[in-house]
Motif scaffolding. Structure first.
Motif, mmCIF file in Angstrom:
data_model
loop_
_atom_site.group_PDB
_atom_site.id
_atom_site.type_symbol
_atom_site.label_atom_id
_atom_site.label_comp_id
_atom_site.label_asym_id
_atom_site.label_seq_id
_atom_site.Cartn_x
_atom_site.Cartn_y
_atom_site.Cartn_z
ATOM 1 N N ASN A 60 31.973 7.030 -9.393
ATOM 2 C CA ASN A 60 31.031 7.117 -10.509
ATOM 3 C C ASN A 60 29.577 7.045 -10.049
ATOM 4 O O ASN A 60 28.670 7.121 -10.861
ATOM 5 C CB ASN A 60 31.290 5.990 -11.511
ATOM 6 N N GLU A 61 29.374 6.811 -8.760
ATOM 7 C CA GLU A 61 28.008 6.706 -8.239
ATOM 8 C C GLU A 61 27.361 8.088 -8.261
ATOM 9 O O GLU A 61 28.008 9.094 -7.951
ATOM 10 C CB GLU A 61 28.068 6.166 -6.811
ATOM 11 N N ASN A 62 26.082 8.126 -8.640
ATOM 12 C CA ASN A 62 25.375 9.403 -8.710
ATOM 13 C C ASN A 62 24.321 9.484 -7.620
ATOM 14 O O ASN A 62 23.443 8.626 -7.544
ATOM 15 C CB ASN A 62 24.690 9.531 -10.073
ATOM 16 N N THR A 63 24.413 10.515 -6.786
ATOM 17 C CA THR A 63 23.303 10.768 -5.875
ATOM 18 C C THR A 63 22.472 11.890 -6.477
ATOM 19 O O THR A 63 22.913 12.552 -7.422
ATOM 20 C CB THR A 63 23.795 11.196 -4.477
ATOM 21 N N PHE A 64 21.308 12.124 -5.882
ATOM 22 C CA PHE A 64 20.433 13.144 -6.450
ATOM 23 C C PHE A 64 21.075 14.542 -6.454
ATOM 24 O O PHE A 64 21.093 15.213 -7.501
ATOM 25 C CB PHE A 64 19.084 13.137 -5.719
ATOM 26 N N PRO A 65 21.624 15.001 -5.336
ATOM 27 C CA PRO A 65 22.270 16.332 -5.383
ATOM 28 C C PRO A 65 23.404 16.390 -6.403
ATOM 29 O O PRO A 65 23.589 17.406 -7.069
ATOM 30 C CB PRO A 65 22.789 16.528 -3.960
ATOM 31 N N LYS A 66 24.151 15.282 -6.514
ATOM 32 C CA LYS A 66 25.258 15.285 -7.464
ATOM 33 C C LYS A 66 24.734 15.356 -8.898
ATOM 34 O O LYS A 66 25.263 16.092 -9.731
ATOM 35 C CB LYS A 66 26.099 14.027 -7.267
ATOM 36 N N PHE A 67 23.668 14.615 -9.136
ATOM 37 C CA PHE A 67 23.047 14.662 -10.461
ATOM 38 C C PHE A 67 22.632 16.096 -10.800
ATOM 39 O O PHE A 67 22.917 16.607 -11.887
ATOM 40 C CB PHE A 67 21.812 13.743 -10.476
ATOM 41 N N VAL A 68 21.996 16.756 -9.841
ATOM 42 C CA VAL A 68 21.519 18.115 -10.078
ATOM 43 C C VAL A 68 22.695 19.062 -10.309
ATOM 44 O O VAL A 68 22.669 19.912 -11.207
ATOM 45 C CB VAL A 68 20.654 18.597 -8.891
ATOM 46 N N TYR A 69 23.752 18.886 -9.528
ATOM 47 C CA TYR A 69 24.901 19.773 -9.653
ATOM 48 C C TYR A 69 25.540 19.621 -11.032
ATOM 49 O O TYR A 69 25.842 20.619 -11.706
ATOM 50 C CB TYR A 69 25.924 19.470 -8.556
ATOM 51 N N VAL A 70 25.742 18.373 -11.430
ATOM 52 C CA VAL A 70 26.365 18.132 -12.727
ATOM 53 C C VAL A 70 25.475 18.699 -13.831
ATOM 54 O O VAL A 70 25.940 19.364 -14.751
ATOM 55 C CB VAL A 70 26.631 16.625 -12.930
ATOM 56 N N ALA A 71 24.164 18.470 -13.669
ATOM 57 C CA ALA A 71 23.234 18.944 -14.692
ATOM 58 C C ALA A 71 23.162 20.468 -14.746
ATOM 59 O O ALA A 71 22.885 21.044 -15.787
ATOM 60 C CB ALA A 71 21.836 18.378 -14.422
ATOM 61 N N SER A 72 23.441 21.113 -13.598
ATOM 62 C CA SER A 72 23.253 22.569 -13.516
ATOM 63 C C SER A 72 24.133 23.307 -14.521
ATOM 64 O O SER A 72 23.837 24.430 -14.900
ATOM 65 C CB SER A 72 23.549 23.058 -12.114
ATOM 66 N N ARG A 73 25.216 22.663 -14.958
ATOM 67 C CA ARG A 73 26.090 23.343 -15.914
ATOM 68 C C ARG A 73 25.402 23.522 -17.263
ATOM 69 O O ARG A 73 25.680 24.455 -17.981
ATOM 70 C CB ARG A 73 27.381 22.557 -16.077
ATOM 71 N N ARG A 74 24.497 22.560 -17.584
ATOM 72 C CA ARG A 74 23.803 22.696 -18.862
ATOM 73 C C ARG A 74 22.374 23.174 -18.659
ATOM 74 O O ARG A 74 21.650 23.405 -19.607
ATOM 75 C CB ARG A 74 23.715 21.336 -19.581
ATOM 76 N N GLY A 75 21.936 23.249 -17.405
ATOM 77 C CA GLY A 75 20.527 23.535 -17.158
ATOM 78 C C GLY A 75 19.888 22.290 -16.582
ATOM 79 O O GLY A 75 19.943 21.219 -17.186
ATOM 80 N N ILE A 76 19.312 22.453 -15.421
ATOM 81 C CA ILE A 76 18.743 21.298 -14.739
ATOM 82 C C ILE A 76 17.445 20.907 -15.423
ATOM 83 O O ILE A 76 16.581 21.769 -15.642
ATOM 84 C CB ILE A 76 18.486 21.662 -13.261
ATOM 85 N N PRO A 77 17.263 19.622 -15.757
ATOM 86 C CA PRO A 77 15.992 19.232 -16.381
ATOM 87 C C PRO A 77 14.842 19.427 -15.399
ATOM 88 O O PRO A 77 15.001 19.227 -14.202
ATOM 89 C CB PRO A 77 16.197 17.754 -16.713
ATOM 90 N N ALA A 78 13.693 19.803 -15.904
ATOM 91 C CA ALA A 78 12.553 20.086 -15.037
ATOM 92 C C ALA A 78 12.128 18.863 -14.251
ATOM 93 O O ALA A 78 11.490 18.971 -13.214
ATOM 94 C CB ALA A 78 11.391 20.605 -15.880
ATOM 95 N N GLU A 79 12.492 17.656 -14.723
ATOM 96 C CA GLU A 79 12.179 16.441 -13.973
ATOM 97 C C GLU A 79 12.820 16.488 -12.585
ATOM 98 O O GLU A 79 12.244 16.011 -11.604
ATOM 99 C CB GLU A 79 12.673 15.200 -14.737
ATOM 100 N N ALA A 80 14.026 17.064 -12.510
ATOM 101 C CA ALA A 80 14.681 17.196 -11.206
ATOM 102 C C ALA A 80 13.883 18.132 -10.318
ATOM 103 O O ALA A 80 13.768 17.906 -9.107
ATOM 104 C CB ALA A 80 16.111 17.703 -11.385
ATOM 105 N N ASN A 81 13.303 19.195 -10.914
ATOM 106 C CA ASN A 81 12.452 20.092 -10.130
ATOM 107 C C ASN A 81 11.243 19.347 -9.600
ATOM 108 O O ASN A 81 10.825 19.546 -8.460
ATOM 109 C CB ASN A 81 11.976 21.262 -10.997
ATOM 110 N N VAL A 82 10.672 18.473 -10.456
ATOM 111 C CA VAL A 82 9.511 17.691 -10.035
ATOM 112 C C VAL A 82 9.874 16.844 -8.812
ATOM 113 O O VAL A 82 9.169 16.853 -7.795
ATOM 114 C CB VAL A 82 9.028 16.786 -11.190
ATOM 115 N N ILE A 83 11.009 16.149 -8.911
ATOM 116 C CA ILE A 83 11.416 15.276 -7.813
ATOM 117 C C ILE A 83 11.756 16.097 -6.564
ATOM 118 O O ILE A 83 11.319 15.785 -5.457
ATOM 119 C CB ILE A 83 12.615 14.399 -8.240
ATOM 120 N N GLY A 84 12.532 17.171 -6.756
ATOM 121 C CA GLY A 84 12.919 18.013 -5.615
ATOM 122 C C GLY A 84 11.703 18.580 -4.903
ATOM 123 O O GLY A 84 11.617 18.535 -3.674
ATOM 124 N N PHE A 85 10.734 19.056 -5.700
ATOM 125 C CA PHE A 85 9.546 19.643 -5.075
ATOM 126 C C PHE A 85 8.691 18.563 -4.417
ATOM 127 O O PHE A 85 8.126 18.786 -3.340
ATOM 128 C CB PHE A 85 8.724 20.418 -6.110
#
Lengths: 303, 363, 293
Positions: free
Chosen positions: C242-267
Motif C-alpha cells: 500500500n506504500e506509494n512512491t512518486f512514480p507509482k503515484f503518477v502511474y496510478v494517476a495516469s489512468r485518470r489524468g495526472i494532476p499538474a502538481e505531479a508535473n510541478v514536482i517532476g519538473f
C-alpha cells in the motif's frame, strides 16, 4: 645511437616481470565481499529460486488464489502456447526499438566523441538530464504528444501520411516510447567506446578509403563495437520486459509479455504459477539471446 | 612508526630467488652494494631487474634468500618498515595532492618534527621550489621526475631505488637528468640503485654495473671494465657492439692462445679469454679495428674483407665490412687523417687490430 | 642527429598534393555537420517530453490534464495541493537516500575485493554481480513479490517501505560495483605502492591515497543509484503493497489524468538535478583553474 633512440621509444616496460597489479590473496577479500554477496543472495538468488518453485505449483481447482507445491510443467506449456504471441510481440517491439535507438544514438554519440570539443560535458548533461524527470511522466507526455488531437498526428493526417488515422494506441506508439525511454543506455556506452578510440585512426581510415561510408563501416563502427554491443543489450533487455509503454501508449488488445506477467501477478487471483512460468521463460529466453549475441559479436568488456 | 627498522650500511642480497608459479624471475642472486655507491642493474626486458628492485623495496618478498642493510635483516618486512625509498617508473605521484604534499607525504607518515623544512630543502635540491602548490598533472615529465626524486630523497633513505626513472623522458631531457641525478647522488652521498635497460645510461652514471639476464647476474664491475673485457657472450653483445666469431682453440703462443675462426687464425691474450681450450667466441670492439687499403706490416691479426657500407658521422666514419667467413664486421674510425681513406662499397680492405684488445668468452 | 629534415619547399609541395578536391571538402564538411546537426535534433527529441511536462504544469485543467485548457500559476503555488502527491515524493526521497547509502557502501566494498584481491569464487561473484543487470525488472519484481509474500510475511515483514528499500538496494548494488570497479581499475597500482614505500601502513594507504582517488567514482555511483531508485516503477509496483512512491503515484494517476502538481514536482526534480550536476562541474572547473594560477 640506435640503442638510445630505441630506448626513448620503449618506456622500458618489463613484460615478463610480475604485473604490478599484484593482487593479494587473503581473507580480507571475503570480508569485503560478504555483505554485498549476501544481499544479492537473499534478494536476488533466493527470490529466483522461490519463483522457480512457484512456477511449478498447481492451482486448487475451484479455489482461486490457492495452489499447492507440485512439479507441474503445465504452467510452462501454457506460458509457451497461450502467450506465444505476447512473447513474439515483446521481442519484435524490443528488437525494433533497439534498432531505432541505435540509429538515433550513433550520430549523437559520434558527435559527442569527435565533434563536440568543449561542449562535450554540456552535451553529456543534456543526454542524462531528461531522465531526471520521472519515467512515467515522460511516457505520459508522449501519450499527449502522439494523441489524436496533438500536432504530430494532426500534421501527418493533414499530409495523408497516416493510414490508420492515429498513432496513439498503436504498436508504433509503443515502439516509439520504448526507443525514447532506453535511448541513453544506447548513447552512453557507444560514446564511451568512441571516446577511447583514437581519432587519428579514423583519419587514417579516411585517407585509405575515399568513401566516408566505407571508412565508417570498416574503421569507426568496428572500433565502437564493444559499446554498440553493450548498448544494444542495455536497451533490448529492459525493453523486452517493459509493460509501462504498452499500458500508456499501446492498444487495448495485443499486449506484451510484461503486461501479462504484471496482470497475472497483481490483478488475477491465482495467477502466480503461470506468471512465474512466464517470468522464467522470459528470463531464460533473454539470457540465451544475450549469450548467443555476445558469442557472435564477442567481447569480454561486458562482465 | 612501530614496525620501522633502522638500518645502516651496505646493501646485501644473499642467495635471493623469486618465482612466480613456474617462472623463475630471479634465480639465486648474491649482491653486495657498498654504502654510498651508484649501482646500476642493467638488462633487457624481463631479465629480473625490476623484480630484484621490488624485493629490495619490500614490494615483493623473495621466495628464498635474505635482504640485508648493514647487519639488519629486512627479509619479510613491509615496504613501509624499510629505510628504502623508490622513484617509480612513470613517477606514481599522488594526483590528488599538490607538489609540497607529495614530497611531505613520507615525513608526515613518520611524524618528522621538521617536515616543512625538509620538504623545502628537498624541493630546493631538485630545483622545484617554485612549483610547490601545483598539482602533478600541471607539470612536465621532467618536472614530475624531479618531484618523484625529491619525494624519495626527503626521507633520507639508506638506499634509494630508481626504477627506469628516465624511461619516459625524451633524449635531451634524459641527458640532462643523467647529469642531474649524478650531481644529487654525489651531494647526498646515499646508495643509489638504478634499474635500466639502457646500457648507455647505466655506463655514464653508475660506479658499478651489474648486467642481468634471465634472472642471473651475468657480470658485475665498473662500466669500463665490463666494456673492455666482457666475460660472457651476452655481456659482449648487450654492452656496446662487438665483432665476434666462433673459433676452435688450436694452439698457444706465449701469453696468447690461437684460435681458428672459420679459417682465420686469431690471437687472444690468455688473461683476456675465459676459455683456454675447445670452442671460444672471439671478439673485438669496432673502434679497436683499423681499416687500411693495404696489408699493414707485422701487425699480426689481420683479415681481408670487402666494404659493404660507409657512413660518415662527422667525428668518425663507420664501415660495414663483409668478411670471408660470411659475417659482417663493423669498424669505427676516427677522422684524424687529413686525407681520408675514401673507401667505397666493393673496395677490398684489410682489417687489423692489436691482439691485446681481443677477448674470448664461452661460445 | 644524423638525419636532416626535408627542405621546406618539399613539405609544402606535399601538402598541396594531398589537399582534397573542393567536392571532397564539401562532402567532408557535410559529413562533419551531419553528425552535429543530427545530434542537436536528437537532443531536442530527448527534451520534448520534458518540455511537455513543464508546459502542462501550468495547465488550468479540470479532471484530466491531457488537453491544454488555459494558463494558471495555481499548481506551482501549492504543489502539495493534491492528496498523496507530496507523501509519495517524501517516500521516494527516503527510499532513495537509504538505498543509495547502503548500496554505495556495500558495492564499494565488493568492488575493492573484486579488483584488489585474488580469491576462490571470483568468477562466480562476477556472474552474481552481472546477472541482475541482465535480468528484466519485471522478473526481479515478480521474484521479489513471491519471496516477500510467501517468505518474509511469515517473519513479520509485510509489503511496504522496508521491502521497497530491500529491493532497491539489490538492483542498485550491481551498478555501484561496476561503476566503482571501473574507477579502481583505472588507478595506477604504483601510486598505492608509492604510498607504502613512503611509510604509509595499509590503512593509511587506503584513507590517504586510495579513497580520495576513487571518491569521484563512488560519488558517481551514488548518483546513479539514487536516480535508479528514485525513478524505479516496475519493481516498486510489485513490492510496495500500500506504500506509494512518486512514480507509482503518477502511474496510478495516469489512468485518470495526472494532476499538474505531479508535473510541478517532476519538473522541479529535473531542475534540481541539473543544477546539482552543472554546479558540480562548475566547482571542479573553477578549482582546476584556480590551481593553475
Amino acid at each position: 645511437m640506435t640503442a638510445l633512440a630505441h630506448a626513448a621509444v620503449d618506456p622500458g616496460a618489463d613484460p615478463a616481470a610480475p604485473a604490478p597489479r599484484a593482487t593479494k590473496r587473503s581473507w580480507t577479500a571475503y570480508v569485503l565481499l560478504l555483505p554485498g554477496a549476501l544481499w544479492l543472495g537473499v534478494f536476488f538468488l533466493l527470490p529466483l529460486v522461490q519463483l522457480a518453485s512457484v512456477s511449478l505449483q498447481s492451482r486448487y481447482p475451484g479455489f482461486p488464489g490457492y495452489y499447492y507445491r507440485d512439479v507441474n510443467l503445465d504452467n510452462y506449456a501454457s506460458a509457451l502456447t497461450d502467450y506465444a504471441p505476447h512473447f513474439a510481440r515483446s521481442f519484435l517491439y524490443a528488437g525494433l526499438a533497439t534498432l531505432l535507438a541505435f540509429v538515433v544514438a550513433y550520430p549523437l554519440a559520434y558527435a559527442m566523441a569527435f565533434k563536440a570539443g568543449r561542449w562535450r560535458n554540456l552535451m553529456m548533461i543534456c543526454v542524462i538530464a531528461p531522465f531526471f524527470t520521472s519515467f512515467i511522466l515522460r511516457t505520459f507526455a508522449w501519450s499527449q504528444i502522439l494523441a489524436d488531437e496533438g500536432w504530430v498526428a494532426g500534421t501527418l493526417n493533414f499530409l495523408h501520411l497516416l493510414p490508420g488515422g492515429n498513432i496513439i494506441n498503436t504498436p508504433v506508439a509503443v515502439i516509439a516510447g520504448l526507443t525514447y525511454n532506453f535511448l541513453p543506455f544506447m548513447v552512453l556506452p557507444i560514446y564511451a567506446s568512441l571516446e577511447r578510440a583514437d581519432p587519428r585512426v579514423i583519419e587514417a581510415g579516411g585517407d585509405l578509403y575515399a568513401n566516408g561510408f566505407t571508412t565508417f563501416r570498416t574503421v569507426t563502427l568496428p572500433m565502437s563495437m564493444p559499446g554498440v554491443l553493450a548498448g544494444t543489450l542495455l536497451t533490448f533487455i529492459p525493453a523486452a520486459g517493459d509493460f509501462v509503454n504498452m499500458e500508456l501508449l499501446g492498444p487495448q488488445r495485443g499486449k506484451m509479455v510484461g503486461n501479462v506477467i504484471n496482470d497475472q501477478f497483481l490483478a488475477i487471483p491465482g495467477g502466480y504459477p503461470v506468471a512465474a512460468a512466464l517470468s522464467f521463460t522470459l528470463m531464460a529466453a533473454i539470457l540465451v539471446m544475450v549469450f548467443l549475441y555476445v558469442r557472435r559479436f564477442g567481447t569480454e568488456e561486458l562482465v | 612508526m612501530a614496525g620501522f627498522r633502522e638500518a645502516s650500511g651496505d646493501l646485501q642480497l644473499e642467495s635471493v630467488t623469486k618465482t612466480f608459479g613456474d617462472f623463475t624471475a630471479v634465480d639465486d642472486i648474491d649482491l653486495h652494494v657498498p654504502r654510498g655507491s651508484f649501482f646500476a642493474l642493467l638488462g633487457p626486458s624481463g631479465c629480473g631487474k625490476t623484480t630484484t628492485l621490488r624485493m629490495i623495496a619490500g614490494l615483493e618478498q623473495p621466495t628464498a634468500g635474505r635482504v640485508l642493510i648493514g647487519d639488519t635483516d629486512l627479509t619479510g618486512s613491509r615496504p613501509y618498515e624499510r629505510p628504502v625509498n623508490t622513484v617509480f617508473q612513470s613517477y606514481a605521484l599522488f594526483p590528488h595532492l599538490n607538489i609540497r604534499d607529495n614530497v611531505a607525504f613520507g615525513p608526515k607518515r613518520r611524524k618528522a618534527a621538521d617536515t616543512a623544512k625538509r620538504t623545502d630543502d628537498a624541493l630546493e635540491l631538485v630545483q622545484m621550489s617554485g612549483f610547490a602548490t601545483r598539482k602533478p598533472s600541471q607539470l612536465s615529465g621532467g618536472q614530475q621526475q624531479r618531484v618523484a626524486l625529491a619525494r624519495a630523497l626527503v626521507n633520507h633513505p639508506e638506499v634509494l631505488l630508481l626504477d627506469e626513472p628516465l624511461g619516459a623522458l625524451d633524449l635531451k631531457l634524459r641527458r640532462e637528468m643523467q647529469v642531474e641525478l649524478k650531481r644529487i647522488q654525489t651531494e647526498v652521498g646515499l646508495t643509489f640503485i638504478h634499474v635500466t635497460h639502457d646500457q648507455e645510461e647505466a655506463m655514464t652514471m653508475a660506479d658499478t654495473v651489474a648486467v642481468m639476464n634471465r634472472g642471473h647476474i651475468e657480470q658485475l664491475g665498473a662500466p669500463a671494465a665490463l666494456y673492455d673485457l666482457p666475460r660472457t657472450r651476452f655481456v659482449a653483445n648487450f654492452l656496446g657492439q662487438a665483432n665476434t666469431g666462433v673459433g676452435i682453440i688450436k694452439d698457444t703462443d706465449g701469453d696468447h692462445i690461437v684460435a681458428d675462426v672459420l679459417g682465420t687464425p686469431v690471437k687472444i691474450l690468455k688473461s683476456r679469454s675465459q676459455v683456454h681450450d675447445g670452442e671460444v667466441l672471439f671478439g673485438v670492439r669496432p673502434e679497436k679495428v683499423t681499416v687500411s687499403r693495404t696489408q699493414p706490416e707485422g701487425a699480426g691479426n689481420d683479415v681481408k674483407g670487402v666494404v659493404r657500407d660507409v657512413s660518415f658521422l662527422g667525428v668518425a666514419t663507420s664501415y660495414l665490412v663483409d668478411m670471408p667467413s660470411g659475417t659482417t664486421w663493423s669498424c669505427y674510425e676516427q677522422n684524424l687523417d687529413v686525407e681520408p681513406l675514401d673507401l667505397r662499397p666493393g673496395d677490398e680492405v684489410w682489417l687489423t687490430w692489436n691482439a691485446g684488445h681481443a677477448f674470448g668468452v664461452p661460445a | 642527429m644524423s638525419t636532416t629534415s626535408p627542405p621546406a619547399s618539399a613539405t609544402s609541395a606535399r601538402s598541396t598534393a594531398y589537399r582534397p578536391s573542393a567536392a571532397k571538402r564539401a562532402q567532408v564538411w557535410l559529413a562533419n555537420h551531419f553528425a552535429i546537426l543530427s545530434a542537436i535534433l536528437v537532443l531536442l527529441y530527448l527534451f520534448l517530453p520534458v518540455a511537455y511536462t513543464f508546459a502542462f504544469s501550468f495547465n488550468d485543467h479540470g479532471k484530466t490534464n491531457i488537453v491544454w485548457q488555459g494558463f494558471t500559476w495555481e499548481h506551482w503555488q501549492d504543489p502539495c495541493g493534491v492528496p498523496g502527491v507530496c507523501g509519495s515524493l517524501v517516500t521516494s526521497l527516503q527510499v532513495g537516500a537509504i538505498s543509495t547509502v547502503v548500496a554505495t557502501v556495500l558495492g564499494t566494498l565488493m568492488a575493492l575485493a573484486m579488483v584488489r584481491y585474488r580469491f576462490r569464487g571470483k568468477s562466480a561473484s562476477n556472474v552474481l554481480i552481472f546477472v541482475p543487470m541482465a535480468t528484466p525488472e519485471i522478473v526481479m519484481g515478480a521474484a521479489l513479490l513471491t519471496i516477500f509474500v510467501q517468505g518474509f510475511a511469515n517473519i513479520g515483514i509485510d509489503l511496504g517501505f522496508t521491502t521497497i528499500v530491500f529491493s532497491h538496494i539489490m538492483f542498485c548494488l550491481s551498478f555501484v560495483v561496476v561503476t566503482v570497479r571501473a574507477r579502481i581499475q583505472s588507478l595506477d597500482p604504483r601510486i598505492e605502492e608509492a604510498a607504502q614505500d613512503l611509510y604509509a601502513s595499509p590503512m593509511q594507504t587506503f584513507w590517504k591515497v586510495t579513497f580520495p582517488l576513487i571518491l569521484p567514482g563512488i560519488l558517481g555511483a551514488a548518483m546513479l543509484a539514487f536516480s535508479l531508485s528514485f525513478d524505479d516503477f516496475i519493481i516498486t509496483n510489485f513490492v510496495s503493497g500500500n506504500e506509494n512512491t512518486f512514480p507509482k503515484f503518477v502511474y496510478v494517476a495516469s489512468r485518470r489524468g495526472i494532476p499538474a502538481e505531479a508535473n510541478v514536482i517532476g519538473f522541479s526534480m529535473f531542475v534540481i538535478a541539473v543544477l546539482l550536476v552543472v554546479g558540480a562541474q562548475f566547482v571542479s572547473s573553477v578549482r582546476a583553474s584556480k590551481v593553475k594560477e
